[in-house]
Design a protein around this motif. Sequence first.
Motif, mmCIF file in Angstrom:
data_model
loop_
_atom_site.group_PDB
_atom_site.id
_atom_site.type_symbol
_atom_site.label_atom_id
_atom_site.label_comp_id
_atom_site.label_asym_id
_atom_site.label_seq_id
_atom_site.Cartn_x
_atom_site.Cartn_y
_atom_site.Cartn_z
ATOM 1 N N GLU A 1 56.363 11.887 -88.167
ATOM 2 C CA GLU A 1 55.641 11.298 -87.054
ATOM 3 C C GLU A 1 54.181 11.005 -87.423
ATOM 4 O OE1 GLU A 1 56.455 9.979 -84.457
ATOM 5 O OE2 GLU A 1 54.541 9.857 -83.386
ATOM 6 N N LEU A 2 53.565 11.943 -88.181
ATOM 7 C CA LEU A 2 52.163 11.748 -88.594
ATOM 8 C C LEU A 2 52.030 10.465 -89.420
ATOM 9 C CD1 LEU A 2 49.278 12.803 -88.638
ATOM 10 C CD2 LEU A 2 49.853 14.197 -90.630
ATOM 11 N N LEU A 3 52.991 10.232 -90.349
ATOM 12 C CA LEU A 3 52.975 9.017 -91.171
ATOM 13 C C LEU A 3 53.026 7.773 -90.286
ATOM 14 C CD1 LEU A 3 53.099 7.533 -93.895
ATOM 15 C CD2 LEU A 3 55.544 7.963 -93.961
ATOM 16 N N ASN A 4 53.925 7.782 -89.285
ATOM 17 C CA ASN A 4 54.025 6.642 -88.358
ATOM 18 C C ASN A 4 52.697 6.355 -87.682
ATOM 19 O OD1 ASN A 4 56.724 6.423 -88.941
ATOM 20 N ND2 ASN A 4 57.391 7.596 -87.131
ATOM 21 N N ARG A 5 52.037 7.430 -87.211
ATOM 22 C CA ARG A 5 50.794 7.242 -86.476
ATOM 23 C C ARG A 5 49.669 6.746 -87.390
ATOM 24 N NH1 ARG A 5 49.666 12.474 -83.019
ATOM 25 N NH2 ARG A 5 47.912 11.216 -82.286
ATOM 26 N N VAL A 6 49.639 7.240 -88.648
ATOM 27 C CA VAL A 6 48.629 6.775 -89.612
ATOM 28 C C VAL A 6 48.810 5.282 -89.888
ATOM 29 C CG1 VAL A 6 47.900 6.914 -92.042
ATOM 30 C CG2 VAL A 6 48.211 9.016 -90.703
ATOM 31 N N VAL A 7 50.075 4.881 -90.147
ATOM 32 C CA VAL A 7 50.361 3.467 -90.423
ATOM 33 C C VAL A 7 49.912 2.606 -89.242
ATOM 34 C CG1 VAL A 7 52.197 1.763 -90.806
ATOM 35 C CG2 VAL A 7 52.282 3.960 -91.997
ATOM 36 N N GLU A 8 50.192 3.078 -88.019
ATOM 37 C CA GLU A 8 49.802 2.344 -86.815
ATOM 38 C C GLU A 8 48.294 2.075 -86.747
ATOM 39 O OE1 GLU A 8 50.989 3.994 -82.866
ATOM 40 O OE2 GLU A 8 52.980 3.760 -83.777
ATOM 41 N N VAL A 9 47.502 3.134 -87.053
ATOM 42 C CA VAL A 9 46.041 2.981 -87.001
ATOM 43 C C VAL A 9 45.558 1.987 -88.067
ATOM 44 C CG1 VAL A 9 43.814 4.137 -87.281
ATOM 45 C CG2 VAL A 9 45.659 5.264 -86.014
ATOM 46 N N ILE A 10 46.090 2.121 -89.295
ATOM 47 C CA ILE A 10 45.655 1.243 -90.394
ATOM 48 C C ILE A 10 45.948 -0.224 -90.056
ATOM 49 C CG2 ILE A 10 46.031 0.612 -92.822
ATOM 50 C CD1 ILE A 10 44.625 3.245 -92.719
#
Lengths: 240, 240
Positions: free
Chosen positions: B114-123
Motif C-alpha cells: 500500500e505504501l508503494l501505491n501511495r508513493v507512486v500516486e504522489v510522484i
Amino acid sequence: MEDKLHSDGNILFFNKDYISEFIYGGIDGAITTFAVVAGAAGANLSISVVIILGFANLIADGFSMSVGNYFSTKAEQDTYEKNKAVEYWEIENMREKEIEEIREIYQKKGFEGELLNRVVEVIISNKDVWVDTMMKEELEMSRDERTPFKTAGMTFLSFVTIGLIPLLAYLFAILNILEPSNLFLVSCILTGIALAIVGSFKSIVTNKNKLVGIMETLFLGGIAAFLAYYVGAVLEKIFT
Amino acid sequence: MEDKLHSDGNILFFNKDYISEFIYGGIDGAITTFAVVAGAAGANLSISVVIILGFANLIADGFSMSVGNYFSTKAEQDTYEKNKAVEYWEIENMREKEIEEIREIYQKKGFEGELLNRVVEVIISNKDVWVDTMMKEELEMSRDERTPFKTAGMTFLSFVTIGLIPLLAYLFAILNILEPSNLFLVSCILTGIALAIVGSFKSIVTNKNKLVGIMETLFLGGIAAFLAYYVGAVLEKIFT
C-alpha cells in the motif's frame, strides 16, 4: 518516440554516449590541422613537408588531448566517489542532520504528514538507498559509467579522423589525384566541411536545427582557424 | 568533514566545479607548448622565434580547444534537455508504461504494498516531479548548470597558464634572468613541474594520494611529450 530516443542509443556507427568527445576532439583536430597547413602554406613548404607536419601534429596533439581527457574523466569520477564517501561518513556521524535532509527532499516532492514519515523511514533503512538519494537529489551528481580509457580513445579517434580532412587536399595532390594548385584554398573548404560534419552530427544527437548547428560551428571554428592562421604572422611582425 | 567538502566548494583561488577543465586544458597546454619548444630547439631556432611560436601556439591552440569545449558542454546540456522533453512526451502519451517505471524505481528502493501505491500516486501527481524522477533514476542524468561560456573560459585560462610554464626558460633568457645555455633541458624540467602541478591539484580535489596523482600525470604526460617530440623526427626520416 521510444526509449531508444534516449542517450543510450546509437546513431549510424556512432555511440551517442561519446557525442561530447566526438565534438571536442573533432573541432580541435580540424582547427589545429588547418593551422599547421596554413602555417606551412604561408612558408611555401613542399607538399610532402606539409603532410609530414600535418600527420605529426595529428598524432602528437591527438595523443596529448587524449591524455588530458583521460585524467579529466577520471578526476570527475574520483570526485563523485569522494562525495559518495563523504555522504556515507555523514549518515554515520551526522545522522539527524542527514535524516532532516531526506525529509526536506521528499517534502519538496509533495509528501507530507504520516506518509512523509513512512517514506523517510524506508529510505534511511537502507544505507545505499539513503546515500544514492543524497547523491542524486542533494548534490545532483550522476556517476559517469564510461571508462576514462574509452573517452580518451574516442577523443583520439575523433581528433585524428576529423583532423585528417583539412590534410586531404595535400594527400590527393601527392597521389596525383588532385592538381597541386590552389591546394590551400581546397584545404580551407575541406576545413569548413570538417566543421560542418561535426556541427551536423551535434544537431542530430541534440535534436536541434541542423542549419543553426552547422552555422555556429562554422562561425566559431572559423574564428579559431583565422586566429590560428594570423596570430603567428602578427607576433612575428611585432617581435622581429 | 562538513558539507563544504562537497564539490561546490573552492580550493585556494580555484573553483572545484571546473577541476575537469583545469586538468584537461592544463595537460594539453603543457604538452603542446613543450612540443613546440622541442621542435624549435631541434631546428636550432633563435630564442625569440621559440617565444613567438610558443605564444602563437598558446593563443591559437588554447582558443581552438575552448571552442571545442564550448560546443561539447553545450551539446551535453542540449542532450539533457532533449531527453527531458522526451520524458514529458512519454508521460503524456505512454502514461501507463511510465507509471509502471516509477513503481519499479520505488520498488527497488524498498517500498512495497500500500505504501508503494501511495508513493507512486504522489510522484505522478506532479509532472515536474515525475519527469525529474525519471531523469535522475531511469536515465541517471544530471543537468550541468555551468554555462558553456564559463567552461570554455576556464579551459582557455588553464591551457594558457599551465602551457606558459615550459616557455618560461626562454622568456627568462630573453630578459637576461637566465643564461641562454641548456634552455631546452630547463624547459623539460619546467614541463615536468607544470604536469606535476596539474597532478597535485587533481589529487587535492579528488582526495587521492598526491604522489600517485603526480606520478601518473608525469608518466602519461611524459609519453605524450616524448611522442610529440619524436613523431615529427621519425616521419621526416621516413618521408624524405
